[in-house]
Design an enzyme around this catalytic site. Structure first.
Site, PDB file in Angstrom:
ATOM      1  N   ASP A 213     -31.727  65.625  75.336  1.00 43.00           N
ATOM      2  CA  ASP A 213     -31.501  65.714  73.897  1.00 43.00           C
ATOM      3  C   ASP A 213     -32.162  66.993  73.377  1.00 43.00           C
ATOM      4  OD1 ASP A 213     -31.437  64.838  70.963  1.00 43.00           O
ATOM      5  OD2 ASP A 213     -30.646  63.046  71.919  1.00 43.00           O
ATOM      6  N   HIS A 281     -33.914  64.778  66.488  1.00 40.31           N
ATOM      7  CA  HIS A 281     -33.003  63.780  67.040  1.00 40.31           C
ATOM      8  C   HIS A 281     -33.547  63.181  68.336  1.00 40.31           C
ATOM      9  CE1 HIS A 281     -29.146  62.426  68.941  1.00 40.31           C
ATOM     10  NE2 HIS A 281     -28.795  62.178  67.696  1.00 40.31           N
ATOM     11  N   SER A 473     -25.703  57.431  68.520  1.00 41.32           N
ATOM     12  CA  SER A 473     -26.814  58.030  69.254  1.00 41.32           C
ATOM     13  C   SER A 473     -28.063  57.174  69.168  1.00 41.32           C
ATOM     14  CB  SER A 473     -27.104  59.436  68.745  1.00 41.32           C
ATOM     15  OG  SER A 473     -27.500  59.415  67.409  1.00 41.32           O
TER      16      SER A 473
END
Length: 650
Positions: A213, A281, A473
């Site tokens: 990520d 994220h 996600s």
């Protein structure tokens, strides 16, 4: 709150791409076009990086010089020049960048090419018999979640994990009515993962999970014992934000903001209003898996004692396919030139990233994932947030992955979640609005709560906080964390290690039924931690699929209620798929599903044949390529039944 769009890997359908190419060159053969992946070119308008796979045994496969000469010759045949739109002058330059771990070569051109130029170049590259495949090296992106407004954030540390009450997604999805956070309305929780009910017995100990990520920030509520053992796999300095090209030890997030120059120009075509602050994220995903439990601060994680290895593959603008493919290989214990091998090979790889383009086994992403699975890693990926069929998204459609859709607290498909037959299972990702509607009032029960930073750029300019996001996600790490618990439970029981195929089947067979039939198919059901752990421990019921060969019958025997799973891999371009049972004794039913095994009763199958007796048949004239799973279920005891699959290859 502005709706964050699912930023896509750039893709152009083959029919569209080659329509323009054929206008300039009608002599391109079908063999040449079959070598070129144009599915990843739809939204990108300029290309200067290309991944070429040379055939084993060729000089180009083992020589960077020969590979560069091969592409340079293709540039000459394509009549491409160093200046755009030039008809004379210096030839376009070609630089060999590196060898990917899967054996492909990455080259870069001296200027960016438009679609037609890129297609022409790839056609000329593909005319060489030494070339097996070529595709542009395009950007994938984090599956951009819907972010809870800052005013909704509970802020920093809270004593005794008092932010856990926000985490409806960790609790059992048994319909318990609960009021979440600052909400004034209560909701029946049908969408929770049930992870909290597994914590008295399992915490991920002994299992390694890799998160590919944006990397991870230093956060007081994260189990980051192995964060330094991760790696920043971004080669390009512009994307990484580091001073020079190259990869760097440690999986730390340096920020991925795009709301200042030069990122506005380079990432957003000068559209300043489309720029965003750093997303954090990867840290939010990381926290769902391994936030520290019972430490008197913040939130809780599903597998808090797992070794979580952050791998930074996404930075400013996103992340290149080539870097992500190498990340998958390195995470699973494969060798990547130029960096030390990973001393902590992952049993689970979690990827909340992707974009447009159907993924085939022969593609760069498909090849890297197949290698990881062969090394024993279960690869869990987000289905995407476009409310589209996930079969047209990568890596969600790559063969063998566990593709995860999103539900909200009510168990309803989140309005943004991708769907379709390639989705394996659903998990809590958040519905944003009250009662998981597609609009209305945002509620705390509409988000997944985890670890982030308050900074808008680099992490050292902010503080560690808890924040809400919603998306596939965030559904993905719920499944990744539960897979870690499954692997831990199997190890503690002393059973043999499960294969990725068995893990995937255990998730399918143990998924909890949706409270109501979804408006689009989103897998076998909602992931349930304890049920999945039980299915993994009882591994004898998690049989791997039996491979079928077109035109060759297998023989099935069993008792009433037995379910035998087969798989037939259908190549691109095949037609007239016929699945049959015939002969023998007893009574069976026949079920089929593309991309994922059907549930044991066949209830979620795409196609079925349930006539009395053994003569069952499913026929599909137009066939989607990929793995088709065929389930034979005994209605009565049966013996010596032939199971036959046929397709016409072209």
């Amino acid at each position: 709150m502005n709706r964050s769009q699912y930023l896509c890997l750039t893709a152009l359908a083959a029919a569209i791409g080659f329509a323009s190419a054929h206008a300039a060159d009608t002599t391109v053969s079908a063999d040449v076009t079959a070598k070129i992946n144009t599915r990843t070119m739809q939204k990108t308008t300029q290309f200067d990086r290309f991944i070429i796979t040379y055939r084993n045994g060729t000089t180009e496969r083992s020589s960077a010089t020969a590979a560069t000469q091969n592409v340079t010759a293709a540039v000459s045949r394509a009549k491409l020049h160093a200046s755009a739109n030039a008809t004379a002058g210096s030839a376009l330059g070609v630089t060999w960048k590196r060898k990917l771990a899967i054996g492909s070569d990455l080259v870069r051109t001296s200027r960016k090419l438009d679609r037609n130029e890129a297609l022409t170049l790839m056609q000329q590259i593909a005319t060489d018999p030494a070339v097996a495949a070529v595709e542009p090296d395009v950007m994938l992106h984090a599956v951009k979640d819907y972010v809870a407004p800052a005013s909704a954030s509970p802020g920093g540390s809270a004593p005794n994990d008092t932010n856990f009450p926000l985490q409806w997604h960790m609790r059992p999805g048994n319909g318990t009515v609960e009021k979440v956070g600052r909400d004034t309305t209560s909701f029946a929780n049908w969408g929770g993962s049930g992870a909290s009910s597994a914590w008295p017995n399992y915490d991920g100990s002994g299992v390694t999970v890799a998160v590919i990520d944006t990397g991870v920030i230093i956060h007081g509520d994260l189990n980051e014992d192995y964060a330094g053992a991760g790696y920043d796999m971004i080669n390009d300095s512009f994307v990484s934000g580091r001073a020079a090209d190259g990869r760097s030890p440690g999986g730390w997030d340096l920020g991925d903001w795009t709301n200042t120059e030069p990122y506005i120009t380079e990432c957003l075509d000068g559209n300043a209003s489309a720029g965003e602050a750093s997303s954090w994220h990867g840290s939010h995903v990381f926290g769902n898996i391994a936030a520290v439990n019972n430490n008197g601060t913040g939130v809780d994680g599903i597998a808090t004692h797992a070794k979580v290895i952050p791998i930074r593959a996404l930075g400013h603008c996103g992340g290149y396919t080539s870097d992500i493919a190498d990340s998958i290989t390195w995470a699973s214990g494969g060798h990547v030139d130029g960096i030390p091998d990973n001393p902590n090979p992952a049993q689970v790889i979690s990827m909340s990233l992707g974009g447009d383009g159907t993924c085939l086994a022969s593609d760069v992403s498909g090849t890297a994932i197949a290698g990881a699975m062969a090394r024993g890693a279960t690869v869990v990926v987000a289905a995407g947030n476009d409310s589209e069929d996930a079969s047209s998204h990568t890596p969600a459609s790559c063969p063998g992955v566990v593709a995860v859709a999103s539900v909200g607290i009510t168990g309803k498909r989140a309005f943004y979640s991708n769907y379709g037959s390639t989705v394996t299972v659903a998990a809590p990702g958040g519905g944003i609005y009250a009662n998981d509607a597609s609009s209305g009032t945002q509620v705390d029960a509409g988000f997944v709560w985890s670890t982030v930073s308050s900074s808008t750029t680099t992490p050292d300019q902010g503080t560690s906080v808890t924040g809400g996001m919603a998306g596939t996600s965030q559904a993905t790490p719920h499944v990744s964390g539960i897979v870690a618990l499954m692997i831990e439970a199997v190890n503690e029981a002393g059973h043999a290690t499960l294969t990725p195929d068995q893990i995937r089947l255990a998730l399918v067979n143990s998924a909890r039924n949706f409270p109501n039939t979804p408006d689009h198919p989103i897998g076998a059901g909602i992931v349930d931690a304890n049920a999945a752990i039980s299915a993994a421990i009882n591994y004898n019921s998690v049989a791997p699929s039996i491979a079928l060969t077109s035109g060759v019958a297998a023989i099935a025997s069993g008792k009433a209620g037995d379910a035998i799973l087969y798989r037939i891999d259908v190549p691109t371009g095949a037609t007239n798929l016929t699945l049959r049972t015939l002969g023998g004794t007893g009574d069976v039913s026949l079920f089929a599903k593309r991309g994922n095994p059907p549930s044991n009763d066949g209830g979620n199958a795409d196609f079925k044949s349930v006539k009395p007796g053994n003569s069952e048949s499913i026929v599909q004239t137009t066939v989607s390529p990929g793995s088709w799973y065929v389930l034979v279920v005994g209605v009565k005891d049966f013996a010596n039944v032939q199971v036959l699959a046929n397709y016409t290859a072209h």
